[in-house]
Design a protein around this motif. Structure first.
Motif, PDB file in Angstrom:
ATOM      1  N   PRO A  83       0.828  -1.211   0.000  1.00 29.23           N
ATOM      2  CA  PRO A  83       0.000   0.000   0.000  1.00 29.23           C
ATOM      3  C   PRO A  83       0.865   1.264   0.000  1.00 29.23           C
ATOM      4  O   PRO A  83       1.970   1.268   0.529  1.00 29.23           O
ATOM      5  CB  PRO A  83      -0.795  -0.109   1.303  1.00 29.23           C
ATOM      6  CG  PRO A  83      -0.687  -1.532   1.715  1.00 29.23           C
ATOM      7  CD  PRO A  83       0.576  -2.063   1.148  1.00 29.23           C
ATOM      8  N   ASP A  84       0.373   2.301  -0.604  1.00 31.67           N
ATOM      9  CA  ASP A  84       1.108   3.557  -0.702  1.00 31.67           C
ATOM     10  C   ASP A  84       1.342   4.224   0.652  1.00 31.67           C
ATOM     11  O   ASP A  84       2.299   4.962   0.828  1.00 31.67           O
ATOM     12  CB  ASP A  84       0.383   4.547  -1.617  1.00 31.67           C
ATOM     13  CG  ASP A  84       0.382   4.062  -3.063  1.00 31.67           C
ATOM     14  OD1 ASP A  84       1.319   3.317  -3.425  1.00 31.67           O
ATOM     15  OD2 ASP A  84      -0.536   4.441  -3.804  1.00 31.67           O
ATOM     16  N   ASP A  85       0.452   3.953   1.607  1.00 28.68           N
ATOM     17  CA  ASP A  85       0.570   4.613   2.911  1.00 28.68           C
ATOM     18  C   ASP A  85       1.507   3.886   3.874  1.00 28.68           C
ATOM     19  O   ASP A  85       1.660   4.299   5.016  1.00 28.68           O
ATOM     20  CB  ASP A  85      -0.798   4.809   3.543  1.00 28.68           C
ATOM     21  CG  ASP A  85      -1.517   3.488   3.769  1.00 28.68           C
ATOM     22  OD1 ASP A  85      -1.140   2.485   3.127  1.00 28.68           O
ATOM     23  OD2 ASP A  85      -2.442   3.463   4.602  1.00 28.68           O
ATOM     24  N   VAL A  86       2.180   2.812   3.433  1.00 33.67           N
ATOM     25  CA  VAL A  86       3.142   2.108   4.272  1.00 33.67           C
ATOM     26  C   VAL A  86       4.521   2.759   4.076  1.00 33.67           C
ATOM     27  O   VAL A  86       5.076   2.707   2.992  1.00 33.67           O
ATOM     28  CB  VAL A  86       3.210   0.599   3.936  1.00 33.67           C
ATOM     29  CG1 VAL A  86       4.288  -0.083   4.737  1.00 33.67           C
ATOM     30  CG2 VAL A  86       1.870  -0.051   4.161  1.00 33.67           C
ATOM     31  N   PRO A  87       5.083   3.377   5.132  1.00 32.86           N
ATOM     32  CA  PRO A  87       6.362   4.075   4.971  1.00 32.86           C
ATOM     33  C   PRO A  87       7.548   3.112   5.038  1.00 32.86           C
ATOM     34  O   PRO A  87       7.475   2.034   5.605  1.00 32.86           O
ATOM     35  CB  PRO A  87       6.392   5.046   6.142  1.00 32.86           C
ATOM     36  CG  PRO A  87       5.580   4.343   7.199  1.00 32.86           C
ATOM     37  CD  PRO A  87       4.518   3.577   6.457  1.00 32.86           C
ATOM     38  N   HIS A  88       8.664   3.518   4.448  1.00 32.29           N
ATOM     39  CA  HIS A  88       9.968   2.840   4.548  1.00 32.29           C
ATOM     40  C   HIS A  88       9.952   1.404   4.038  1.00 32.29           C
ATOM     41  O   HIS A  88      10.514   0.517   4.645  1.00 32.29           O
ATOM     42  CB  HIS A  88      10.485   2.866   5.987  1.00 32.29           C
ATOM     43  CG  HIS A  88      10.471   4.213   6.600  1.00 32.29           C
ATOM     44  ND1 HIS A  88      11.205   5.261   6.098  1.00 32.29           N
ATOM     45  CD2 HIS A  88       9.805   4.699   7.663  1.00 32.29           C
ATOM     46  CE1 HIS A  88      10.989   6.325   6.829  1.00 32.29           C
ATOM     47  NE2 HIS A  88      10.147   6.024   7.783  1.00 32.29           N
ATOM     48  N   MET A  89       9.300   1.147   2.931  1.00 32.49           N
ATOM     49  CA  MET A  89       9.318  -0.204   2.359  1.00 32.49           C
ATOM     50  C   MET A  89      10.048  -0.178   1.056  1.00 32.49           C
ATOM     51  O   MET A  89      10.008   0.690   0.284  1.00 32.49           O
ATOM     52  CB  MET A  89       7.914  -0.730   2.149  1.00 32.49           C
ATOM     53  CG  MET A  89       7.206  -1.079   3.412  1.00 32.49           C
ATOM     54  SD  MET A  89       7.877  -2.468   4.305  1.00 32.49           S
ATOM     55  CE  MET A  89       7.090  -3.826   3.533  1.00 32.49           C
TER      56      MET A  89
END
Length: 120
Positions: free
Chosen positions: A114-120
Motif C-alpha cells: 500500500p502507498d501509505d506504508v512508509p519505509h518499504m
C-alpha cells in the motif's frame, strides 16, 4: 664517577640512568577500533557511519556522539568493537546465500504494498 650537567639552569643534575626519551604513552591507534552505527529518525534502521578508536565502549559512545551527531542528526547511536563483528565474505556470496534462492515465496514480488506504508 658520575657525569653531571648544569643544562637548563637547574644546577648539577646526574646524567647516568636517566632515560633520554620519555616513555611513550599509550598511542590512540593502539586503542581498540569501534564501528559506529547511527539512526537518523525513529522508525529507521541504524546505518554504519564510520569507525573510531577508543579506550573503552563508553568512551567510544561519547566520541561517536561528538563526531557524528554535531548537528543533531541522530536519535540513537550504537558502537561495536570491530573485533566482535563477524561478516560473510563477498567472495562466498553465491554459495552462502544460495539456499534462499529457491524459496520465492520469501520475496515480496507477489504482494502489493500500500502507498501509505512508509519505509518499504
Amino acid at each position: 664517577m658520575t657525569d653531571f650537567s648544569a643544562e637548563g639552569g637547574h644546577g648539577a643534575v646526574p646524567m647516568e640512568g636517566i632515560p633520554v626519551e620519555p616513555q611513550a604513552a599509550a598511542v590512540r591507534s593502539d586503542w581498540p577500533l569501534y564501528e559506529v552505527f547511527l539512526r537518523g529518525k525513529r522508525g529507521l534502521n541504524h546505518v554504519h557511519v564510520g569507525s573510531l578508536h577508543a579506550a573503552d565502549p563508553q568512551m567510544a559512545l561519547h566520541h561517536a556522539r561528538d563526531l557524528y551527531t554535531r548537528r543533531n542528526e541522530g536519535v540513537s547511536i550504537w558502537v561495536v568493537a570491530a573485533e566482535q563483528i563477524t561478516a560473510s565474505s563477498p567472495d562466498e556470496k553465491d554459495p552462502f546465500f544460495a539456499p534462499s534462492g529457491d524459496k520465492v515465496y520469501r520475496h515480496p514480488t507477489f504482494y502489493a504494498i500500500p502507498d501509505d506504508v512508509p519505509h518499504m
